[in-house]
Design a protein around this motif. Structure first.
Motif, PDB file in Angstrom:
ATOM      1  N   THR A 110       0.813  -1.219   0.000  1.00 29.52           N
ATOM      2  CA  THR A 110       0.000   0.000   0.000  1.00 29.52           C
ATOM      3  C   THR A 110       0.847   1.270   0.000  1.00 29.52           C
ATOM      4  O   THR A 110       0.309   2.354   0.200  1.00 29.52           O
ATOM      5  CB  THR A 110      -0.930   0.021   1.223  1.00 29.52           C
ATOM      6  OG1 THR A 110      -0.125  -0.017   2.405  1.00 29.52           O
ATOM      7  CG2 THR A 110      -1.885  -1.143   1.215  1.00 29.52           C
ATOM      8  N   ASP A 111       2.146   1.162  -0.186  1.00 29.62           N
ATOM      9  CA  ASP A 111       2.997   2.350  -0.180  1.00 29.62           C
ATOM     10  C   ASP A 111       2.747   3.198  -1.425  1.00 29.62           C
ATOM     11  O   ASP A 111       2.802   2.714  -2.546  1.00 29.62           O
ATOM     12  CB  ASP A 111       4.475   1.964  -0.131  1.00 29.62           C
ATOM     13  CG  ASP A 111       4.891   1.473   1.247  1.00 29.62           C
ATOM     14  OD1 ASP A 111       4.103   1.640   2.189  1.00 29.62           O
ATOM     15  OD2 ASP A 111       6.003   0.935   1.367  1.00 29.62           O
ATOM     16  N   SER A 112       2.445   4.456  -1.192  1.00 27.28           N
ATOM     17  CA  SER A 112       2.250   5.419  -2.265  1.00 27.28           C
ATOM     18  C   SER A 112       2.486   6.807  -1.685  1.00 27.28           C
ATOM     19  O   SER A 112       2.657   6.962  -0.476  1.00 27.28           O
ATOM     20  CB  SER A 112       0.837   5.321  -2.851  1.00 27.28           C
ATOM     21  OG  SER A 112      -0.109   5.787  -1.920  1.00 27.28           O
ATOM     22  N   SER A 113       2.482   7.804  -2.535  1.00 35.63           N
ATOM     23  CA  SER A 113       2.688   9.168  -2.038  1.00 35.63           C
ATOM     24  C   SER A 113       1.522   9.611  -1.151  1.00 35.63           C
ATOM     25  O   SER A 113       1.714  10.353  -0.187  1.00 35.63           O
ATOM     26  CB  SER A 113       2.879  10.136  -3.190  1.00 35.63           C
ATOM     27  OG  SER A 113       1.731  10.169  -4.012  1.00 35.63           O
ATOM     28  N   ALA A 114       0.320   9.145  -1.458  1.00 37.79           N
ATOM     29  CA  ALA A 114      -0.839   9.492  -0.629  1.00 37.79           C
ATOM     30  C   ALA A 114      -0.730   8.853   0.756  1.00 37.79           C
ATOM     31  O   ALA A 114      -0.998   9.501   1.771  1.00 37.79           O
ATOM     32  CB  ALA A 114      -2.127   9.051  -1.315  1.00 37.79           C
ATOM     33  N   THR A 115      -0.324   7.603   0.788  1.00 31.10           N
ATOM     34  CA  THR A 115      -0.139   6.915   2.063  1.00 31.10           C
ATOM     35  C   THR A 115       0.940   7.624   2.881  1.00 31.10           C
ATOM     36  O   THR A 115       0.785   7.827   4.086  1.00 31.10           O
ATOM     37  CB  THR A 115       0.244   5.442   1.842  1.00 31.10           C
ATOM     38  OG1 THR A 115      -0.767   4.812   1.076  1.00 31.10           O
ATOM     39  CG2 THR A 115       0.402   4.709   3.159  1.00 31.10           C
ATOM     40  N   GLN A 134       1.790  10.748   2.726  1.00 25.65           N
ATOM     41  CA  GLN A 134       1.270  12.030   3.201  1.00 25.65           C
ATOM     42  C   GLN A 134       0.386  11.839   4.430  1.00 25.65           C
ATOM     43  O   GLN A 134       0.503  12.581   5.411  1.00 25.65           O
ATOM     44  CB  GLN A 134       0.480  12.716   2.089  1.00 25.65           C
ATOM     45  CG  GLN A 134       0.011  14.092   2.443  1.00 25.65           C
ATOM     46  CD  GLN A 134      -0.699  14.774   1.280  1.00 25.65           C
ATOM     47  OE1 GLN A 134      -1.038  14.144   0.286  1.00 25.65           O
ATOM     48  NE2 GLN A 134      -0.913  16.071   1.415  1.00 25.65           N
ATOM     49  N   PHE A 135      -0.484  10.842   4.411  1.00 30.22           N
ATOM     50  CA  PHE A 135      -1.356  10.607   5.563  1.00 30.22           C
ATOM     51  C   PHE A 135      -0.563  10.094   6.763  1.00 30.22           C
ATOM     52  O   PHE A 135      -0.873  10.438   7.906  1.00 30.22           O
ATOM     53  CB  PHE A 135      -2.488   9.647   5.197  1.00 30.22           C
ATOM     54  CG  PHE A 135      -3.572  10.303   4.407  1.00 30.22           C
ATOM     55  CD1 PHE A 135      -4.397  11.263   4.976  1.00 30.22           C
ATOM     56  CD2 PHE A 135      -3.762   9.980   3.077  1.00 30.22           C
ATOM     57  CE1 PHE A 135      -5.392  11.889   4.243  1.00 30.22           C
ATOM     58  CE2 PHE A 135      -4.757  10.600   2.332  1.00 30.22           C
ATOM     59  CZ  PHE A 135      -5.571  11.559   2.920  1.00 30.22           C
ATOM     60  N   GLN A 136       0.482   9.314   6.520  1.00 33.28           N
ATOM     61  CA  GLN A 136       1.327   8.873   7.628  1.00 33.28           C
ATOM     62  C   GLN A 136       2.057  10.062   8.245  1.00 33.28           C
ATOM     63  O   GLN A 136       2.179  10.141   9.474  1.00 33.28           O
ATOM     64  CB  GLN A 136       2.334   7.826   7.148  1.00 33.28           C
ATOM     65  CG  GLN A 136       1.715   6.472   6.922  1.00 33.28           C
ATOM     66  CD  GLN A 136       2.718   5.462   6.382  1.00 33.28           C
ATOM     67  OE1 GLN A 136       3.776   5.826   5.873  1.00 33.28           O
ATOM     68  NE2 GLN A 136       2.380   4.185   6.488  1.00 33.28           N
ATOM     69  N   ASP A 137       2.517  10.979   7.425  1.00 32.25           N
ATOM     70  CA  ASP A 137       3.181  12.175   7.936  1.00 32.25           C
ATOM     71  C   ASP A 137       2.233  13.018   8.786  1.00 32.25           C
ATOM     72  O   ASP A 137       2.617  13.530   9.842  1.00 32.25           O
ATOM     73  CB  ASP A 137       3.740  13.017   6.792  1.00 32.25           C
ATOM     74  CG  ASP A 137       4.933  12.378   6.104  1.00 32.25           C
ATOM     75  OD1 ASP A 137       5.526  11.436   6.677  1.00 32.25           O
ATOM     76  OD2 ASP A 137       5.265  12.820   4.979  1.00 32.25           O
TER      77      ASP A 137
END
Length: 110
Positions: free
Chosen positions: A53-58, A60-63
């Motif tokens: 599930t690693d992506s730029s959106a993931t 961003q939400f993790q950050d």
């Protein structure tokens, strides 16, 4: 580990010394939050492999979640970094205004 201390703002006086002490409390808490954000980010980047599930959106939400977690930890004083900063710099902040306002003779209009 939970450390129980008295609130530094409860010991702060009124006037300029109290305002400076409140500002020190706020800045120390913000510093602790920034430190915790950096620490959490470094821990998260130490993963061994990329997940499905690693992506730029993931990312961003993790950050954002990490930032909220760090802010919550700092507001509770979880690590005690802010308390140590207040202990180290508190005397310097309150010493100058307290000396200027000692006694009734130094108050204007008296």
């Amino acid at each position: 580990m939970q450390v129980t201390t008295t609130s530094p703002t409860a010991e702060a006086g009124s006037g300029a010394g109290g305002a400076n002490r409140a500002a020190l409390d706020k800045v120390a808490q913000q510093f602790e939050a920034v430190f915790l954000r950096q620490m959490i980010g470094a821990m998260r980047s130490a993963s061994l492999a990329e997940g499905i599930t690693d992506s730029s959106a993931t990312q961003q939400f993790q950050d954002m979640a990490d930032a909220r977690t760090a802010d919550a930890m700092a507001s509770k004083g979880a690590m005690g970094i802010a308390d140590l900063l207040i202990k180290q710099f508190g005397a310097r902040v309150t010493a100058i205004p307290a000396a200027a306002t000692d006694g009734a003779a130094g108050t204007p209009g008296a």
